[in-house]
Design a protein around this motif. Structure first.
Motif, PDB file in Angstrom:
ATOM      1  N   LEU A  85       0.849  -1.179   0.000  1.00 22.13           N
ATOM      2  CA  LEU A  85       0.000   0.000   0.000  1.00 22.13           C
ATOM      3  C   LEU A  85       0.888   1.233   0.000  1.00 22.13           C
ATOM      4  N   ASN A  86       0.613   2.151  -0.926  1.00 20.67           N
ATOM      5  CA  ASN A  86       1.348   3.408  -1.002  1.00 20.67           C
ATOM      6  C   ASN A  86       0.520   4.490  -0.332  1.00 20.67           C
ATOM      7  N   ALA A  87       1.127   5.211   0.593  1.00 23.44           N
ATOM      8  CA  ALA A  87       0.416   6.261   1.316  1.00 23.44           C
ATOM      9  C   ALA A  87       1.318   7.472   1.478  1.00 23.44           C
ATOM     10  N   LYS A  88       0.699   8.611   1.681  1.00 22.92           N
ATOM     11  CA  LYS A  88       1.429   9.823   2.054  1.00 22.92           C
ATOM     12  C   LYS A  88       1.269   9.964   3.562  1.00 22.92           C
ATOM     13  N   VAL A  89       2.375   9.825   4.264  1.00 22.78           N
ATOM     14  CA  VAL A  89       2.373   9.965   5.715  1.00 22.78           C
ATOM     15  C   VAL A  89       2.972  11.321   6.035  1.00 22.78           C
ATOM     16  N   ASN A  90       2.144  12.202   6.576  1.00 20.79           N
ATOM     17  CA  ASN A  90       2.569  13.581   6.854  1.00 20.79           C
ATOM     18  C   ASN A  90       3.172  14.216   5.604  1.00 20.79           C
ATOM     19  N   GLY A  91       2.660  13.831   4.430  1.00 18.02           N
ATOM     20  CA  GLY A  91       3.117  14.392   3.161  1.00 18.02           C
ATOM     21  C   GLY A  91       4.222  13.616   2.469  1.00 18.02           C
ATOM     22  N   ALA A  92       4.817  12.627   3.131  1.00 21.88           N
ATOM     23  CA  ALA A  92       5.914  11.847   2.541  1.00 21.88           C
ATOM     24  C   ALA A  92       5.375  10.550   1.941  1.00 21.88           C
ATOM     25  N   PRO A 139       6.312   4.610  20.342  1.00 26.01           N
ATOM     26  CA  PRO A 139       4.971   4.990  19.898  1.00 26.01           C
ATOM     27  C   PRO A 139       4.977   6.425  19.356  1.00 26.01           C
ATOM     28  N   VAL A 140       4.249   6.634  18.255  1.00 25.31           N
ATOM     29  CA  VAL A 140       4.136   7.951  17.636  1.00 25.31           C
ATOM     30  C   VAL A 140       2.696   8.133  17.156  1.00 25.31           C
ATOM     31  N   VAL A 141       2.356   9.360  16.833  1.00 29.26           N
ATOM     32  CA  VAL A 141       1.061   9.659  16.222  1.00 29.26           C
ATOM     33  C   VAL A 141       1.346  10.321  14.875  1.00 29.26           C
ATOM     34  N   LEU A 142       0.785   9.756  13.827  1.00 31.59           N
ATOM     35  CA  LEU A 142       0.942  10.293  12.478  1.00 31.59           C
ATOM     36  C   LEU A 142      -0.187  11.281  12.235  1.00 31.59           C
ATOM     37  N   VAL A 147      -4.221   7.872   1.679  1.00 29.47           N
ATOM     38  CA  VAL A 147      -4.124   6.853   0.633  1.00 29.47           C
ATOM     39  C   VAL A 147      -4.947   7.347  -0.551  1.00 29.47           C
ATOM     40  N   ASP A 148      -4.308   8.086  -1.438  1.00 34.80           N
ATOM     41  CA  ASP A 148      -4.944   8.601  -2.650  1.00 34.80           C
ATOM     42  C   ASP A 148      -6.283   9.293  -2.377  1.00 34.80           C
ATOM     43  N   GLY A 149      -6.333  10.119  -1.347  1.00 38.20           N
ATOM     44  CA  GLY A 149      -7.548  10.874  -1.033  1.00 38.20           C
ATOM     45  C   GLY A 149      -8.372  10.288   0.086  1.00 38.20           C
ATOM     46  N   LEU A 150      -8.114   9.065   0.476  1.00 44.81           N
ATOM     47  CA  LEU A 150      -8.777   8.452   1.621  1.00 44.81           C
ATOM     48  C   LEU A 150      -7.900   8.769   2.833  1.00 44.81           C
ATOM     49  N   VAL A 151      -8.325   9.745   3.634  1.00 45.62           N
ATOM     50  CA  VAL A 151      -7.461  10.333   4.653  1.00 45.62           C
ATOM     51  C   VAL A 151      -7.901   9.939   6.059  1.00 45.62           C
ATOM     52  N   ASP A 152      -6.927   9.565   6.869  1.00 47.95           N
ATOM     53  CA  ASP A 152      -7.115   9.357   8.299  1.00 47.95           C
ATOM     54  C   ASP A 152      -6.167  10.309   9.011  1.00 47.95           C
ATOM     55  N   THR A 153      -6.598  10.832  10.148  1.00 46.72           N
ATOM     56  CA  THR A 153      -5.746  11.739  10.917  1.00 46.72           C
ATOM     57  C   THR A 153      -5.481  11.157  12.299  1.00 46.72           C
ATOM     58  N   ASN A 154      -4.395  11.619  12.886  1.00 48.80           N
ATOM     59  CA  ASN A 154      -3.989  11.192  14.228  1.00 48.80           C
ATOM     60  C   ASN A 154      -3.973   9.666  14.350  1.00 48.80           C
ATOM     61  N   VAL A 155      -3.204   9.047  13.485  1.00 48.01           N
ATOM     62  CA  VAL A 155      -3.101   7.580  13.422  1.00 48.01           C
ATOM     63  C   VAL A 155      -1.951   7.129  14.310  1.00 48.01           C
ATOM     64  N   ARG A 156      -2.230   6.197  15.200  1.00 46.57           N
ATOM     65  CA  ARG A 156      -1.175   5.660  16.064  1.00 46.57           C
ATOM     66  C   ARG A 156      -0.294   4.697  15.289  1.00 46.57           C
ATOM     67  N   ALA A 157       0.996   4.793  15.560  1.00 53.58           N
ATOM     68  CA  ALA A 157       1.966   3.934  14.876  1.00 53.58           C
ATOM     69  C   ALA A 157       3.177   3.768  15.783  1.00 53.58           C
ATOM     70  N   TYR A 173      -4.443  -0.530  11.368  1.00 51.03           N
ATOM     71  CA  TYR A 173      -4.986   0.201  10.220  1.00 51.03           C
ATOM     72  C   TYR A 173      -6.057  -0.626   9.516  1.00 51.03           C
ATOM     73  N   LEU A 174      -5.815  -1.896   9.324  1.00 55.96           N
ATOM     74  CA  LEU A 174      -6.769  -2.747   8.604  1.00 55.96           C
ATOM     75  C   LEU A 174      -8.111  -2.820   9.325  1.00 55.96           C
ATOM     76  N   ARG A 175      -8.109  -2.697  10.663  1.00 56.21           N
ATOM     77  CA  ARG A 175      -9.361  -2.735  11.429  1.00 56.21           C
ATOM     78  C   ARG A 175     -10.240  -1.513  11.161  1.00 56.21           C
ATOM     79  N   ARG A 176      -9.720  -0.509  10.510  1.00 54.25           N
ATOM     80  CA  ARG A 176     -10.522   0.659  10.163  1.00 54.25           C
ATOM     81  C   ARG A 176     -11.509   0.344   9.035  1.00 54.25           C
ATOM     82  N   PHE A 177     -11.376  -0.828   8.436  1.00 56.03           N
ATOM     83  CA  PHE A 177     -12.228  -1.232   7.325  1.00 56.03           C
ATOM     84  C   PHE A 177     -13.234  -2.277   7.781  1.00 56.03           C
ATOM     85  N   GLU A 178     -14.414  -2.206   7.201  1.00 54.18           N
ATOM     86  CA  GLU A 178     -15.494  -3.144   7.528  1.00 54.18           C
ATOM     87  C   GLU A 178     -15.196  -4.529   6.964  1.00 54.18           C
TER      88      GLU A 178
END
Length: 191
Positions: A85-92, A139-142, A147-157, A173-178
Protein backbone atom coordinates in the motif's frame (compact mmCIF):
# COMPACT_ATOMS: atom_id res chain seq x y z
CA UNK A 1 8.20 8.93 -18.44
CA UNK A 2 8.73 5.24 -17.64
CA UNK A 3 6.54 4.25 -20.58
CA UNK A 4 8.71 6.23 -22.99
CA UNK A 5 11.91 4.68 -21.63
CA UNK A 6 10.38 1.21 -22.04
CA UNK A 7 9.28 1.95 -25.59
CA UNK A 8 12.78 3.25 -26.40
CA UNK A 9 14.37 0.00 -25.17
CA UNK A 10 11.83 -2.02 -27.15
CA UNK A 11 12.63 0.01 -30.28
CA UNK A 12 16.37 -0.58 -29.77
CA UNK A 13 15.84 -4.34 -29.45
CA UNK A 14 13.73 -4.38 -32.62
CA UNK A 15 16.40 -2.34 -34.42
CA UNK A 16 19.10 -4.83 -33.35
CA UNK A 17 17.01 -7.73 -34.60
CA UNK A 18 16.39 -5.93 -37.92
CA UNK A 19 20.11 -5.23 -38.35
CA UNK A 20 20.85 -8.90 -37.70
CA UNK A 21 18.25 -10.10 -40.20
CA UNK A 22 18.90 -7.54 -42.92
CA UNK A 23 22.66 -7.01 -42.74
CA UNK A 24 23.96 -8.37 -46.07
CA UNK A 25 27.58 -8.88 -44.98
CA UNK A 26 26.49 -11.26 -42.23
CA UNK A 27 26.69 -14.19 -44.64
CA UNK A 28 30.31 -13.27 -45.49
CA UNK A 29 31.41 -13.79 -41.89
CA UNK A 30 33.01 -17.06 -40.88
CA UNK A 31 30.82 -19.45 -38.87
CA UNK A 32 32.70 -18.38 -35.74
CA UNK A 33 32.10 -14.69 -36.56
CA UNK A 34 28.39 -15.35 -37.13
CA UNK A 35 28.15 -17.19 -33.81
CA UNK A 36 29.96 -14.38 -31.99
CA UNK A 37 27.60 -11.82 -33.57
CA UNK A 38 24.60 -13.88 -32.42
CA UNK A 39 25.95 -13.95 -28.87
CA UNK A 40 26.57 -10.18 -28.90
CA UNK A 41 22.94 -9.72 -29.97
CA UNK A 42 21.66 -12.11 -27.28
CA UNK A 43 23.77 -10.42 -24.59
CA UNK A 44 22.62 -6.95 -25.70
CA UNK A 45 18.98 -8.03 -25.48
CA UNK A 46 19.54 -9.71 -22.10
CA UNK A 47 21.28 -6.60 -20.76
CA UNK A 48 18.41 -4.42 -21.99
CA UNK A 49 15.80 -6.66 -20.37
CA UNK A 50 17.81 -6.84 -17.13
CA UNK A 51 18.34 -3.08 -17.02
CA UNK A 52 14.90 -1.96 -18.11
CA UNK A 53 12.69 -5.00 -17.46
CA UNK A 54 10.78 -3.32 -14.64
CA UNK A 55 10.30 -0.23 -16.81
CA UNK A 56 8.97 -2.37 -19.65
CA UNK A 57 6.50 -4.25 -17.46
CA UNK A 58 5.34 -1.57 -15.00
CA UNK A 59 2.91 0.28 -17.34
CA UNK A 60 1.00 -2.98 -17.85
CA UNK A 61 0.90 -4.02 -14.19
CA UNK A 62 -2.15 -3.46 -12.00
CA UNK A 63 -1.67 -0.65 -9.53
CA UNK A 64 -3.28 0.41 -6.30
CA UNK A 65 -6.74 1.86 -6.84
CA UNK A 66 -8.82 3.87 -4.39
CA UNK A 67 -12.48 4.85 -4.59
CA UNK A 68 -12.84 7.63 -2.03
CA UNK A 69 -16.65 7.86 -2.26
CA UNK A 70 -17.08 4.24 -1.13
CA UNK A 71 -13.91 4.09 0.97
CA UNK A 72 -12.50 1.20 -1.05
CA UNK A 73 -8.85 0.34 -1.63
CA UNK A 74 -7.74 -2.41 -4.02
CA UNK A 75 -4.16 -3.67 -3.91
CA UNK A 76 -2.80 -6.11 -6.50
CA UNK A 77 -0.60 -8.99 -5.36
CA UNK A 78 2.99 -8.36 -6.39
CA UNK A 79 5.21 -11.00 -8.00
CA UNK A 80 6.80 -11.76 -4.61
CA UNK A 81 3.37 -12.70 -3.17
CA UNK A 82 2.95 -9.60 -0.97
CA UNK A 83 0.43 -6.78 -1.08
CA UNK A 84 1.78 -3.23 -0.87
CA UNK A 85 0.00 0.00 0.00
CA UNK A 86 1.35 3.41 -1.00
CA UNK A 87 0.42 6.26 1.32
CA UNK A 88 1.43 9.82 2.05
CA UNK A 89 2.37 9.97 5.71
CA UNK A 90 2.57 13.58 6.85
CA UNK A 91 3.12 14.39 3.16
CA UNK A 92 5.91 11.85 2.54
CA UNK A 93 5.42 8.98 0.08
CA UNK A 94 5.85 5.69 1.94
CA UNK A 95 5.33 2.15 0.66
CA UNK A 96 4.00 -0.32 3.22
CA UNK A 97 3.87 -4.08 3.04
CA UNK A 98 0.47 -5.24 4.27
CA UNK A 99 1.20 -7.52 7.25
CA UNK A 100 -1.78 -9.13 8.96
CA UNK A 101 0.65 -10.61 11.48
CA UNK A 102 1.67 -7.14 12.69
CA UNK A 103 -0.43 -5.53 15.40
CA UNK A 104 0.18 -1.96 14.35
CA UNK A 105 1.70 0.32 11.77
CA UNK A 106 5.49 0.08 12.07
CA UNK A 107 7.74 2.60 10.37
CA UNK A 108 11.37 2.00 9.55
CA UNK A 109 13.87 4.62 10.73
CA UNK A 110 14.25 5.96 7.18
CA UNK A 111 10.51 6.23 6.57
CA UNK A 112 9.94 7.87 9.95
CA UNK A 113 12.54 10.52 9.14
CA UNK A 114 10.97 11.13 5.72
CA UNK A 115 7.58 11.56 7.43
CA UNK A 116 9.07 14.37 9.52
CA UNK A 117 9.42 12.51 12.79
CA UNK A 118 12.48 13.63 14.75
CA UNK A 119 14.29 10.37 15.50
CA UNK A 120 16.46 11.89 18.24
CA UNK A 121 13.36 12.74 20.31
CA UNK A 122 11.65 9.34 20.09
CA UNK A 123 11.31 7.27 23.26
CA UNK A 124 11.75 3.55 22.57
CA UNK A 125 9.78 2.48 25.63
CA UNK A 126 7.93 -0.55 24.26
CA UNK A 127 9.02 -3.85 22.78
CA UNK A 128 7.62 -5.89 19.93
CA UNK A 129 8.13 -9.60 19.35
CA UNK A 130 9.08 -10.29 15.75
CA UNK A 131 10.24 -13.31 13.79
CA UNK A 132 13.79 -12.08 14.45
CA UNK A 133 13.29 -11.66 18.20
CA UNK A 134 12.37 -8.68 20.36
CA UNK A 135 12.92 -5.14 19.17
CA UNK A 136 12.33 -1.81 20.86
CA UNK A 137 9.71 0.49 19.37
CA UNK A 138 8.67 4.08 19.94
CA UNK A 139 4.97 4.99 19.90
CA UNK A 140 4.14 7.95 17.64
CA UNK A 141 1.06 9.66 16.22
CA UNK A 142 0.94 10.29 12.48
CA UNK A 143 -0.85 13.56 11.83
CA UNK A 144 -2.04 12.56 8.36
CA UNK A 145 -2.25 9.16 6.63
CA UNK A 146 -3.45 9.72 3.05
CA UNK A 147 -4.12 6.85 0.63
CA UNK A 148 -4.94 8.60 -2.65
CA UNK A 149 -7.55 10.87 -1.03
CA UNK A 150 -8.78 8.45 1.62
CA UNK A 151 -7.46 10.33 4.65
CA UNK A 152 -7.11 9.36 8.30
CA UNK A 153 -5.75 11.74 10.92
CA UNK A 154 -3.99 11.19 14.23
CA UNK A 155 -3.10 7.58 13.42
CA UNK A 156 -1.17 5.66 16.06
CA UNK A 157 1.97 3.93 14.88
CA UNK A 158 5.41 2.81 16.02
CA UNK A 159 8.95 3.44 14.89
CA UNK A 160 11.20 0.39 14.92
CA UNK A 161 14.57 1.01 16.58
CA UNK A 162 16.18 -1.90 14.75
CA UNK A 163 16.95 -2.41 11.09
CA UNK A 164 13.78 -2.70 9.03
CA UNK A 165 13.96 -2.73 5.23
CA UNK A 166 10.51 -1.19 4.82
CA UNK A 167 7.46 -0.20 6.80
CA UNK A 168 4.64 -2.51 7.83
CA UNK A 169 0.91 -1.88 7.67
CA UNK A 170 -0.61 -3.96 10.44
CA UNK A 171 -4.01 -4.72 11.87
CA UNK A 172 -4.52 -1.39 13.65
CA UNK A 173 -4.99 0.20 10.22
CA UNK A 174 -6.77 -2.75 8.60
CA UNK A 175 -9.36 -2.73 11.43
CA UNK A 176 -10.52 0.66 10.16
CA UNK A 177 -12.23 -1.23 7.32
CA UNK A 178 -15.49 -3.14 7.53
CA UNK A 179 -14.36 -5.83 5.09
CA UNK A 180 -10.99 -7.27 4.13
CA UNK A 181 -11.36 -9.45 1.05
CA UNK A 182 -8.41 -11.41 -0.30
CA UNK A 183 -8.73 -13.15 -3.62
CA UNK A 184 -5.94 -14.87 -5.51
CA UNK A 185 -4.40 -11.67 -6.88
CA UNK A 186 -6.19 -8.79 -5.13
CA UNK A 187 -6.62 -7.44 -1.62
CA UNK A 188 -9.74 -5.30 -1.25
CA UNK A 189 -10.40 -3.09 1.77
CA UNK A 190 -13.96 -1.71 2.17
CA UNK A 191 -15.15 0.85 4.74
Amino acid sequence: MELWAGLLVLALVIALLAVWRLWPKRAQLSPLGQEMLRWVLVLAIALGVYSFGETLVSPFRNTQSVTVSSGTIELPREANGHYYLNAKVNGADIRFVVDTGATGIVLSQDDAARAGLRLETLAYIQTANTANGSVRIAPVVLERFDVDGLVDTNVRAYVNEGVLKGSLLGMSYLRRFEKIIITRDMLRLER
